[in-house]
Design an enzyme around this catalytic site. Structure first.
Site, PDB file in Angstrom:
ATOM      1  N   CYS A  67      -1.915 -32.859   6.734  1.00  0.00           N
ATOM      2  CA  CYS A  67      -0.968 -31.738   6.594  1.00  0.00           C
ATOM      3  C   CYS A  67       0.456 -32.093   7.027  1.00  0.00           C
ATOM      4  O   CYS A  67       1.410 -31.455   6.588  1.00  0.00           O
ATOM      5  CB  CYS A  67      -1.441 -30.543   7.394  1.00  0.00           C
ATOM      6  SG  CYS A  67      -3.030 -29.924   6.850  1.00  0.00           S
ATOM      7  N   CYS A  69     -10.986 -27.160   5.517  1.00  0.00           N
ATOM      8  CA  CYS A  69      -9.735 -26.436   5.789  1.00  0.00           C
ATOM      9  C   CYS A  69      -8.587 -26.758   4.843  1.00  0.00           C
ATOM     10  O   CYS A  69      -7.524 -26.189   4.965  1.00  0.00           O
ATOM     11  CB  CYS A  69      -9.310 -26.609   7.237  1.00  0.00           C
ATOM     12  SG  CYS A  69      -9.363 -28.285   7.773  1.00  0.00           S
ATOM     13  N   GLU A 118     -17.727 -24.833  12.691  1.00  0.00           N
ATOM     14  CA  GLU A 118     -18.041 -25.998  11.855  1.00  0.00           C
ATOM     15  C   GLU A 118     -19.028 -26.923  12.573  1.00  0.00           C
ATOM     16  O   GLU A 118     -19.966 -27.435  11.974  1.00  0.00           O
ATOM     17  CB  GLU A 118     -16.746 -26.749  11.537  1.00  0.00           C
ATOM     18  CG  GLU A 118     -16.660 -27.200  10.092  1.00  0.00           C
ATOM     19  CD  GLU A 118     -15.246 -27.598   9.709  1.00  0.00           C
ATOM     20  OE1 GLU A 118     -14.721 -27.012   8.748  1.00  0.00           O
ATOM     21  OE2 GLU A 118     -14.651 -28.487  10.350  1.00  0.00           O
ATOM     22  N   SER A 126     -18.403 -27.172   4.464  1.00  0.00           N
ATOM     23  CA  SER A 126     -18.811 -26.211   5.484  1.00  0.00           C
ATOM     24  C   SER A 126     -18.384 -24.828   5.014  1.00  0.00           C
ATOM     25  O   SER A 126     -17.327 -24.670   4.403  1.00  0.00           O
ATOM     26  CB  SER A 126     -18.102 -26.558   6.790  1.00  0.00           C
ATOM     27  OG  SER A 126     -18.101 -25.446   7.646  1.00  0.00           O
ATOM     28  N   GLU A 167     -12.724 -13.874  -2.122  1.00  0.00           N
ATOM     29  CA  GLU A 167     -13.930 -14.007  -1.308  1.00  0.00           C
ATOM     30  C   GLU A 167     -13.621 -14.487   0.113  1.00  0.00           C
ATOM     31  O   GLU A 167     -14.497 -14.531   0.954  1.00  0.00           O
ATOM     32  CB  GLU A 167     -14.941 -14.945  -1.995  1.00  0.00           C
ATOM     33  CG  GLU A 167     -14.521 -16.395  -2.140  1.00  0.00           C
ATOM     34  CD  GLU A 167     -13.482 -16.638  -3.220  1.00  0.00           C
ATOM     35  OE1 GLU A 167     -13.177 -15.714  -4.013  1.00  0.00           O
ATOM     36  OE2 GLU A 167     -12.948 -17.760  -3.273  1.00  0.00           O
TER      37      GLU A 167
HETATM   38 FE1  SF4 Z   1      -4.341 -29.640   2.293  1.00  0.00          FE
HETATM   39 FE2  SF4 Z   1      -1.879 -30.570   2.093  1.00  0.00          FE
HETATM   40 FE3  SF4 Z   1      -2.282 -28.002   2.534  1.00  0.00          FE
HETATM   41 FE4  SF4 Z   1      -2.817 -29.739   4.469  1.00  0.00          FE
HETATM   42  S1  SF4 Z   1      -0.808 -29.322   3.603  1.00  0.00           S
HETATM   43  S2  SF4 Z   1      -4.114 -28.003   3.836  1.00  0.00           S
HETATM   44  S3  SF4 Z   1      -3.539 -31.503   3.287  1.00  0.00           S
HETATM   45  S4  SF4 Z   1      -2.862 -29.123   0.676  1.00  0.00           S
END
Ligand code: SF4
Length: 382
Positions: free
Chosen positions: A311, A106, A86, A126, A173
């Site tokens: 996350c 991501c 990235e 990206s 993909e």
């Molecule tokens: Fe996205 Fe939530 Fe998954 Fe993290 S936990 S990658 S913020 S959807």
């Protein structure tokens, strides 16, 4: 299914692959490898009565070994690799008048939202795959070759804080070969807790173990992928050194720390002000993207996460029942992991450097593109 991707915060039930994972774990022909996302280690222990923000990396690895995984590796290794690709792309876009802002890519919950709602901005993300997918692609190529295994005999299981990661692994993909999936099964943090309970493992007393090598080694930059602002900060730690040729002495960019759901930070690199937008929650993502589309804001880099706090607040994590204090504690725990790592910049991870030397040649090489990059598509709702 689609409901998974549009409901990253977990109001809808996930498709479970627990039974498939059990089946492969007892199948002697299968070499079963597991990877754990950064946010899992600061939340899993809550399922066993520990305080939010308890760091349980050693017990997490110990429990996975007891469950019978052949190798316990780390998505954080994939996160360091994501940063290399990235940051290479970001540097290229900055130096060659490429499409800006560049968006970190991501979070599949949010990427899908962009594909549906902002197809005119499809060049923004990206092309680097997420850590989960880079990890899977490397296991089925580099690792398979090293371990003398047919990629079809390897099962890659991911433990993710996320429901949308199940959907991400199924994107056609994103897979590097038509013959197999790079990531076979995605389980959430809650599902892993269920497996540990099903196996009768006492998490409180499980012996702490370390990740296996070479795909288990990671830096502080990878740890903060699990919190809002962390991916942008990790990318900057590398980009700064690559653009200036100077050592970054203070690796923490305070402007990218914090809990607010929408923020803009400025960092000076070589006399140029780099502006970074950070948002979480799809409502804030929409606000930021509309401002970009209408040329009301000028940014170089954007990080958007669908879930509250990033996350750590993912839909597959132990329920936090809308209590943001729980999420803050998980964020703080990731910062502690970052600060206790000897190496805190992705481009200094010796195992990543070896991977490039022995296999990928150099960041952004043809081979790296084939395995580690993807593309995005304008999508219809049905
Ligand atoms: Fe996205 Fe939530 Fe998954 Fe993290 S936990 S990658 S913020 S959807």
């Amino acid at each position: 299914g689609q409901c998974v991707a549009v409901c990253p915060t977990g109001a809808l039930e996930e498709d479970s692959y627990i039974d498939y994972v059990w089946k492969d774990l007892v199948n002697e022909k299968k070499h079963v490898v597991v990877q754990t996302a950064p946010a899992v280690r600061v939340a899993l222990a809550e399922e066993f009565g520990f305080e939010p923000g308890t760091i349980s990396t050693g017990k997490l690895v110990g429990a996975l070994k007891l469950l019978g995984f052949d190798k316990v590796f780390d998505t954080n290794f994939g996160a360091d690799l994501t940063i290399i690709e990235e940051a290479t792309e970001f540097k290229e876009r900055l130096e060659n008048d490429g499409f800006l802002p560049m968006l970190t890519s991501c979070c599949p919950g949010w990427i899908k939202f962009l594909e549906h709602q902002f197809p005119d901005l499809i060049e923004m993300p990206s092309s680097a795959k997420s850590p989960q997918q880079m990890f899977g692609a490397i296991v089925k190529s580099f690792y398979a070759q090293k371990a003398n295994l047919d990629p079809k005999d390897i099962t890659v299981v991911s433990i993710m804080p996320c429901l949308a990661k199940k959907y991400e692994a199924s994107r056609k993909e994103i897979n590097s070969s038509p013959d197999y999936k790079d990531v076979d099964y995605v389980l959430t943090t809650r599902e892993l807790a269920k497996m540990i309970k099903e196996a009768g493992i006492n998490f409180t007393t499980v012996p702490e173990r370390a990740y296996d090598n070479p795909l288990g080694e990671s830096t502080g930059a990878a740890a903060i992928f699990g919190r809002t602002g962390g991916v942008a900060e990790a990318a900057l730690r590398t980009t700064y050194e690559w653009l200036t040729g100077k050592e970054l002495k203070t690796v923490e960019f305070q402007a990218l720390h914090g809990y607010e759901s929408l923020r803009v930070a400025e960092v000076e690199i070589n006399g140029q002000i780099i502006k970074i937008g950070v948002a979480y929650g799809l409502g804030n993502a929409r606000k930021l993207l509309e401002a970009i589309r209408n040329k009301k804001i000028d940014l170089h880099l954007i990080e958007i996460m669908a879930c509250p706090g990033g996350c750590v607040g993912g839909g597959g994590q132990p329920y936090h029942h809308g209590n943001f204090e729980v999420i803050k504690k998980r964020i703080d725990a990731l910062n502690v992991i970052d600060r206790t790592k000897v190496i805190r910049k992705s481009h200094e991870n010796p195992y990543i450097l070896r991977l490039y030397n022995e296999y990928l040649e150099k960041p952004g090489s043809d081979k790296a593109h084939k395995l580690l990059h993807t593309h995005y598509l304008e999508r219809e709702w049905l």
